[in-house]
Motif scaffolding. Structure first.
Motif, PDB file in Angstrom:
ATOM      1  N   ASN A 177       0.826  -1.214   0.000  1.00 27.96           N
ATOM      2  CA  ASN A 177       0.000   0.000   0.000  1.00 27.96           C
ATOM      3  C   ASN A 177       0.860   1.263   0.000  1.00 27.96           C
ATOM      4  OD1 ASN A 177      -2.438   1.644   2.135  1.00 27.96           O
ATOM      5  ND2 ASN A 177      -2.518   1.390  -0.078  1.00 27.96           N
ATOM      6  N   SER A 186     -10.686   4.220  -1.418  1.00 25.62           N
ATOM      7  CA  SER A 186      -9.651   4.036  -0.407  1.00 25.62           C
ATOM      8  C   SER A 186      -8.707   2.934  -0.866  1.00 25.62           C
ATOM      9  CB  SER A 186     -10.276   3.677   0.944  1.00 25.62           C
ATOM     10  OG  SER A 186     -11.018   2.463   0.849  1.00 25.62           O
ATOM     11  N   ALA A 239      -5.596  -0.220   0.602  1.00 25.62           N
ATOM     12  CA  ALA A 239      -4.978  -0.972   1.689  1.00 25.62           C
ATOM     13  C   ALA A 239      -4.022  -1.981   1.087  1.00 25.62           C
ATOM     14  CB  ALA A 239      -6.040  -1.666   2.547  1.00 25.62           C
ATOM     15  N   ASP A 294       1.242  -0.208   8.764  1.00 26.46           N
ATOM     16  CA  ASP A 294       0.442   1.000   8.958  1.00 26.46           C
ATOM     17  C   ASP A 294       1.318   2.241   9.073  1.00 26.46           C
ATOM     18  OD1 ASP A 294      -1.937  -0.359   8.854  1.00 26.46           O
ATOM     19  OD2 ASP A 294      -2.229  -0.452  11.021  1.00 26.46           O
ATOM     20  N   ASP A 295       0.900   3.276   8.365  1.00 25.49           N
ATOM     21  CA  ASP A 295       1.522   4.606   8.397  1.00 25.49           C
ATOM     22  C   ASP A 295       2.808   4.722   7.584  1.00 25.49           C
ATOM     23  OD1 ASP A 295      -0.520   5.739   9.964  1.00 25.49           O
ATOM     24  OD2 ASP A 295       0.447   5.056  11.813  1.00 25.49           O
ATOM     25  N   HIS A 335      -0.657  10.416   1.847  1.00 21.02           N
ATOM     26  CA  HIS A 335      -0.985   8.989   1.918  1.00 21.02           C
ATOM     27  C   HIS A 335      -0.201   8.298   3.026  1.00 21.02           C
ATOM     28  CE1 HIS A 335      -2.053   4.931   0.768  1.00 21.02           C
ATOM     29  NE2 HIS A 335      -0.773   4.619   0.875  1.00 21.02           N
ATOM     30  N   ARG A 336      -0.883   7.432   3.769  1.00 25.46           N
ATOM     31  CA  ARG A 336      -0.276   6.563   4.760  1.00 25.46           C
ATOM     32  C   ARG A 336      -0.791   5.149   4.547  1.00 25.46           C
ATOM     33  NH1 ARG A 336       2.014  10.543   4.775  1.00 25.46           N
ATOM     34  NH2 ARG A 336       2.789  11.847   6.485  1.00 25.46           N
ATOM     35  N   ALA A 337       0.119   4.199   4.570  1.00 24.90           N
ATOM     36  CA  ALA A 337      -0.251   2.809   4.308  1.00 24.90           C
ATOM     37  C   ALA A 337      -1.211   2.289   5.374  1.00 24.90           C
ATOM     38  CB  ALA A 337       0.999   1.939   4.257  1.00 24.90           C
ATOM     39  N   ARG A 338      -2.036   1.325   4.951  1.00 31.94           N
ATOM     40  CA  ARG A 338      -3.039   0.735   5.840  1.00 31.94           C
ATOM     41  C   ARG A 338      -3.122  -0.756   5.561  1.00 31.94           C
ATOM     42  NH1 ARG A 338      -8.939   0.343   5.615  1.00 31.94           N
ATOM     43  NH2 ARG A 338      -8.847   1.042   3.449  1.00 31.94           N
ATOM     44  N   PHE A 339      -3.077  -1.545   6.623  1.00 33.07           N
ATOM     45  CA  PHE A 339      -3.164  -3.002   6.492  1.00 33.07           C
ATOM     46  C   PHE A 339      -4.594  -3.395   6.144  1.00 33.07           C
ATOM     47  CE2 PHE A 339      -3.670  -7.320   8.201  1.00 33.07           C
ATOM     48  CZ  PHE A 339      -2.591  -7.957   7.599  1.00 33.07           C
ATOM     49  N   ASP A 349     -12.672  -4.595   5.633  1.00 30.67           N
ATOM     50  CA  ASP A 349     -12.501  -3.669   4.512  1.00 30.67           C
ATOM     51  C   ASP A 349     -13.053  -4.281   3.232  1.00 30.67           C
ATOM     52  OD1 ASP A 349     -11.018  -1.825   6.134  1.00 30.67           O
ATOM     53  OD2 ASP A 349      -9.262  -3.110   5.882  1.00 30.67           O
TER      54      ASP A 349
END
Length: 212
Positions: A22, A46, A48, A54-55, A76-80, A85
């Motif tokens: 991500n 969105s 992921a 994360d982040d 943008h910050r990564a998200r698991f 989801d």
């Protein structure tokens, strides 16, 4: 002919893009699709990652690629990626077949609404307005309902639209920790496919339910 819409009724259509970390492919797809669909009411986009930390931020090459398409990547910050989801999405756009497999393994029902980006473009490319209108239920008055019906139409075209000779042609190449040219090639594969998907969804949103 109308197609069964496999998602619960909601006033919002949720599109989720998925890759591994991500930080390269799925955020570029997220940013590009969000801009392309910004004129549509009640659509959220969105992203992921199946192995995201994360982040994490996008690497310099990925940010430069995004900026080359006039997108702003710095926030943008990564998200698991979690099962919820996938469950809550109306359309999941995987950037490669491995991500589609991971999504469907996580939530098998998602096989009905998960595609790789280039697969979705392949299935969408020749869809006419008449076919779109025929796919829309007569009571599809909301944008979200029209877009869900369009996703069902895409799924129905699997098996009838010729698959690529090389299955890799349904993937967007992973550029992470690779050359600038690989990042550029990733963009060359991603953006035209995203344009086809944006065109399809935008046309569907503009139609009246059932073509009426």
């Amino acid at each position: 002919m109308s197609f069964v819409i496999p998602r619960p009724t909601s006033t919002t259509f949720s599109l989720l893009t998925v890759c591994t970390g991500n930080i390269c492919r799925s955020p570029l797809a997220e940013l590009y699709l969000r801009r392309g669909l910004s004129s549509l009411d009640d659509v959220t986009v969105s992203s992921a990652g199946t192995m995201a930390v994360d982040d994490d931020v996008m690497p310099d090459q990925a940010r430069a690629l995004a900026r080359s398409f006039d997108l702003e990547p710095d926030e943008h910050r990564a998200r698991f990626l979690f099962e919820r989801d996938v469950r809550d999405a109306d359309l999941v756009i995987a950037l490669a077949r491995e991500h589609r497999r991971a999504v469907v393994s996580m939530h098998p029902r998602a096989s009905r609404y998960t595609f790789t980006l280039r697969e979705a473009a392949r299935l969408a490319r020749d869809v006419t307005d008449a076919q779109l209108a025929d796919a829309l239920p007569s009571d599809a008055s909301a944008t979200a309902d029209r877009l869900r019906a369009t996703v069902a139409l895409l799924a129905s075209r699997r098996g009838s639209v010729e698959a690529p000779d090389d299955p890799l042609d349904d993937d967007v190449v992973d550029p992470y920790r690779r050359s600038d040219e690989t990042f550029a090639e990733s963009g060359r594969q991603l953006v035209p496919a995203a344009d086809v998907l944006v065109d399809l969804l935008t046309r569907a949103a503009a139609l009246d339910g059932g073509g009426r």
